[in-house]
Design an enzyme around this catalytic site. Structure first.
Site, PDB file in Angstrom:
ATOM      1  N   SER A 126       0.848  -1.194   0.000  1.00 57.14           N
ATOM      2  CA  SER A 126       0.000   0.000   0.000  1.00 57.14           C
ATOM      3  C   SER A 126       0.877   1.235   0.000  1.00 57.14           C
ATOM      4  O   SER A 126       1.975   1.224   0.576  1.00 57.14           O
ATOM      5  CB  SER A 126      -0.901   0.024   1.236  1.00 57.14           C
ATOM      6  OG  SER A 126      -1.574   1.265   1.351  1.00 57.14           O
ATOM      7  N   TYR A 138      -2.164  -0.050  10.208  1.00 59.45           N
ATOM      8  CA  TYR A 138      -2.206  -0.528   8.829  1.00 59.45           C
ATOM      9  C   TYR A 138      -0.870  -0.248   8.134  1.00 59.45           C
ATOM     10  O   TYR A 138      -0.307  -1.122   7.463  1.00 59.45           O
ATOM     11  CB  TYR A 138      -3.352   0.168   8.105  1.00 59.45           C
ATOM     12  CG  TYR A 138      -3.518  -0.215   6.655  1.00 59.45           C
ATOM     13  CD1 TYR A 138      -4.159  -1.393   6.298  1.00 59.45           C
ATOM     14  CD2 TYR A 138      -3.073   0.622   5.633  1.00 59.45           C
ATOM     15  CE1 TYR A 138      -4.336  -1.746   4.968  1.00 59.45           C
ATOM     16  CE2 TYR A 138      -3.246   0.287   4.297  1.00 59.45           C
ATOM     17  CZ  TYR A 138      -3.872  -0.897   3.971  1.00 59.45           C
ATOM     18  OH  TYR A 138      -4.050  -1.240   2.651  1.00 59.45           O
TER      19      TYR A 138
END
Length: 228
Positions: A126, A138
């Protein structure tokens, strides 16, 4: 002459989003694909087989992979949760780490003895790996994928196996519409639109192909300018 057998890919997170799109593109390109996810995808293809598994239960991964060998391993399973510092839930952080990092580790550790020389390992990361406020848990897992991929790339050089990370920006998948994200609106990349999963799949499949044999240990962003 005997025909060349189709290449074999194992894809986690195969039932939706980027993982599903990668599966379908690989099938169009003549690969045989084994998908891993909790539920089977809504479509069928003669080149596709499914193995149901909750990838957050990392202890179940070696059993789910029994009897499989591969020319490519793609870890695309994932989820996104966000919270600011001061409101972090350790249980959420542990779940994100298991799904993103431990699941990748278990998959590759189990399969690498059965991965063909000259094969491919691809992790879907990501743009958040560089750090985004409010998404530290995350981001931590996605950043760990990059370091892990670079270490594996060095170890696997003698076998000509490449290891790379494709890191998308905000991508137009069902994950954006997850009710758990109701208070965390997606951030539109600077190009003014979301990244399409087909764009991520196209880059991913290039990295799995013969022309990408000299690309290894890299994180490649497809983020519409978000990482600039």
């Amino acid at each position: 002459m005997n025909a060349t057998p189709p290449r074999q890919a194992i894809v986690s997170g195969a039932s939706s989003g980027i993982g599903e799109t990668i599966c379908r593109r690989l099938l169009r390109e003549g690969w045989q694909v084994t998908g891993l996810s909790r539920r089977a995808p809504a479509w069928q293809d003669p080149g596709y087989q499914h193995r149901s598994i909750d990838l957050a239960d990392t202890s179940a991964i070696p059993t789910a992979l029994e009897g499989l060998s591969a020319d490519a391993i793609i870890h695309a399973a994932g989820m996104m949760r966000a919270a600011p510092l001061g409101s972090l839930d350790p249980a959420v952080g542990a779940t994100l780490w298991r799904l993103h990092v431990e699941a990748a580790e278990r998959m590759v550790n189990t399969l690498v003895p059965r991965l063909s020389d000259g094969g491919r390992i691809l992790l879907i990361g990501s743009r958040a790996a560089t750090g985004i406020a409010g998404r530290s848990q995350y981001s931590a897992g996605k950043a760990a994928l990059v370091a892990m991929a670079r270490a594996w790339a060095q170890e696997l050089l003698p076998r000509r196996i490449t290891v790379n990370v494709v890191s998308p920006g905000t991508t137009n998948t069902a994950m954006l519409r997850d009710p758990a994200r109701a208070n965390n609106a997606p951030r539109i990349p600077p190009i003014g639109r979301l990244i399409e999963p087909e764009e991520v799949a196209a880059l991913s499949c290039f990295l799995l192909g013969p022309e990408a044999g000299a690309i290894t240990g890299q994180q490649i962003f497809i983020c519409g300018g978000s990482s600039l």
